[in-house]
Design a protein around this motif. Structure first.
Motif, short mmCIF file in Angstrom:
data_model
loop_
_atom_site.label_atom_id
_atom_site.label_comp_id
_atom_site.label_asym_id
_atom_site.label_seq_id
_atom_site.Cartn_x
_atom_site.Cartn_y
_atom_site.Cartn_z
N LYS A 109 0.83 -1.21 0.00
CA LYS A 109 0.00 0.00 0.00
C LYS A 109 0.86 1.26 0.00
O LYS A 109 0.58 2.21 -0.70
CB LYS A 109 -0.92 0.02 1.22
CG LYS A 109 -2.03 -0.98 1.17
CD LYS A 109 -2.86 -0.92 2.43
CE LYS A 109 -3.86 -2.05 2.48
NZ LYS A 109 -4.59 -2.09 3.75
N LYS A 110 1.92 1.27 0.80
CA LYS A 110 2.76 2.45 0.92
C LYS A 110 3.51 2.74 -0.37
O LYS A 110 3.74 3.87 -0.72
CB LYS A 110 3.78 2.26 2.05
CG LYS A 110 3.18 2.28 3.42
CD LYS A 110 4.24 2.06 4.47
CE LYS A 110 3.64 1.97 5.85
NZ LYS A 110 4.63 1.64 6.87
N ARG A 111 3.91 1.71 -1.10
CA ARG A 111 4.75 1.90 -2.29
C ARG A 111 3.97 2.25 -3.54
O ARG A 111 4.57 2.60 -4.54
CB ARG A 111 5.58 0.64 -2.52
CG ARG A 111 6.61 0.44 -1.46
CD ARG A 111 7.55 -0.65 -1.80
NE ARG A 111 8.52 -0.79 -0.71
CZ ARG A 111 9.36 -1.77 -0.60
NH1 ARG A 111 9.40 -2.71 -1.49
NH2 ARG A 111 10.20 -1.83 0.42
N THR A 112 2.66 2.15 -3.53
CA THR A 112 1.89 2.44 -4.73
C THR A 112 1.71 3.93 -4.96
O THR A 112 1.53 4.36 -6.08
CB THR A 112 0.52 1.76 -4.70
OG1 THR A 112 -0.18 2.18 -3.53
CG2 THR A 112 0.65 0.25 -4.71
N ILE A 113 1.79 4.74 -3.93
CA ILE A 113 1.63 6.17 -4.05
C ILE A 113 3.01 6.80 -4.27
O ILE A 113 3.89 6.65 -3.44
CB ILE A 113 0.95 6.78 -2.81
CG1 ILE A 113 -0.44 6.16 -2.64
CG2 ILE A 113 0.86 8.28 -2.92
CD1 ILE A 113 -1.11 6.51 -1.33
N LYS A 114 3.16 7.49 -5.42
CA LYS A 114 4.45 8.10 -5.75
C LYS A 114 4.31 9.62 -5.78
O LYS A 114 3.32 10.15 -6.28
CB LYS A 114 4.94 7.61 -7.10
CG LYS A 114 5.23 6.12 -7.12
CD LYS A 114 5.65 5.66 -8.48
CE LYS A 114 5.86 4.16 -8.46
NZ LYS A 114 6.14 3.64 -9.77
N LYS A 115 5.33 10.28 -5.29
CA LYS A 115 5.34 11.73 -5.26
C LYS A 115 6.15 12.23 -6.45
O LYS A 115 7.23 11.72 -6.73
CB LYS A 115 5.97 12.19 -3.95
CG LYS A 115 6.11 13.68 -3.79
CD LYS A 115 6.65 13.98 -2.41
CE LYS A 115 7.54 15.17 -2.43
NZ LYS A 115 8.13 15.46 -1.13
N ILE A 116 5.62 13.23 -7.16
CA ILE A 116 6.33 13.84 -8.28
C ILE A 116 6.36 15.34 -8.06
O ILE A 116 5.32 15.96 -7.82
CB ILE A 116 5.66 13.52 -9.63
CG1 ILE A 116 5.75 12.02 -9.90
CG2 ILE A 116 6.31 14.30 -10.75
CD1 ILE A 116 5.07 11.57 -11.15
N VAL A 117 7.56 15.90 -8.12
CA VAL A 117 7.74 17.34 -7.95
C VAL A 117 8.12 17.93 -9.31
O VAL A 117 9.02 17.44 -9.98
CB VAL A 117 8.84 17.64 -6.90
CG1 VAL A 117 8.94 19.13 -6.66
CG2 VAL A 117 8.58 16.90 -5.61
N LEU A 118 7.42 18.98 -9.70
CA LEU A 118 7.65 19.61 -11.00
C LEU A 118 8.34 20.95 -10.81
O LEU A 118 7.89 21.79 -10.03
CB LEU A 118 6.31 19.80 -11.73
CG LEU A 118 6.38 20.36 -13.14
CD1 LEU A 118 7.09 19.38 -14.07
CD2 LEU A 118 4.99 20.66 -13.66
N TYR A 119 9.45 21.15 -11.53
CA TYR A 119 10.19 22.40 -11.53
C TYR A 119 10.23 22.93 -12.95
O TYR A 119 10.08 22.17 -13.91
CB TYR A 119 11.64 22.18 -11.05
CG TYR A 119 11.75 21.70 -9.62
CD1 TYR A 119 11.84 22.61 -8.57
CD2 TYR A 119 11.78 20.35 -9.32
CE1 TYR A 119 11.94 22.17 -7.26
CE2 TYR A 119 11.88 19.90 -8.02
CZ TYR A 119 11.96 20.82 -6.99
OH TYR A 119 12.06 20.39 -5.70
#
Length: 157
Positions: A109-119
């Protein structure tokens, strides 16, 4: 299941599957997070992650015990006991022990959500997607050496 029951189970599996007695200690270690169990080289003890018994059942626990006993018996015999060694792989197949344990449901469950930061660059507007945040005062655009600024931070499944 308590540590004493685990000890008896490990001794039983060692005698039945390997034909060699287990003469050291087997305990549950609540600090284990990313592994089902571990064999300690110096003390020859085996530590097991109790979460695998609770979440995946007794069969998974038996597989983990067999795996750790493969490390144990090969190490004491002076043979290749590491995952990459041929002796280890052969003994795993012979005993029916898994090479790796299954993943815990809570970890999936924890690994399915990914964070993406846009610059984006302030000069040429070139976008940069990153998994981790970067220090915009240290890094500049690779194309024009312009200053970077954070545009968005999103979470993707």
């Amino acid at each position: 299941m308590e540590d004493s029951e685990l000890q008896k189970l490990v001794e039983k599996i060692s005698n039945e599957v390997f034909g060699i007695p287990f003469k050291h200690q087997a305990i549950f270690n609540p600090r284990l997070r990313s592994t089902g169990g571990r064999y300690l080289l110096k003390s020859h003890n085996i530590e097991i992650n109790k979460k695998y018994l609770e979440q995946l059942g007794r069969q998974e626990l038996i597989g983990i015990i067999k795996h750790e006993l493969c490390h144990y018996h090969l190490h004491l015999e002076g043979k290749g006991y590491q995952h990459r060694d041929r002796d280890f792989k052969v003994l795993l197949k012979k005993t029916g022990a898994p090479r790796f344990c299954n993943q815990l449901p809570e970890v999936k469950k924890k690994r399915t959500i990914k964070k993406i930061v846009l610059y984006k660059c302030t000069k040429c507007n070139l976008p940069y997607k990153r998994k981790r945040q970067i220090d915009t005062s240290r890094y500049v655009c690779g194309k024009c050496k312009g200053r970077l600024e954070k545009v968005d931070e999103s979470f993707v499944n």
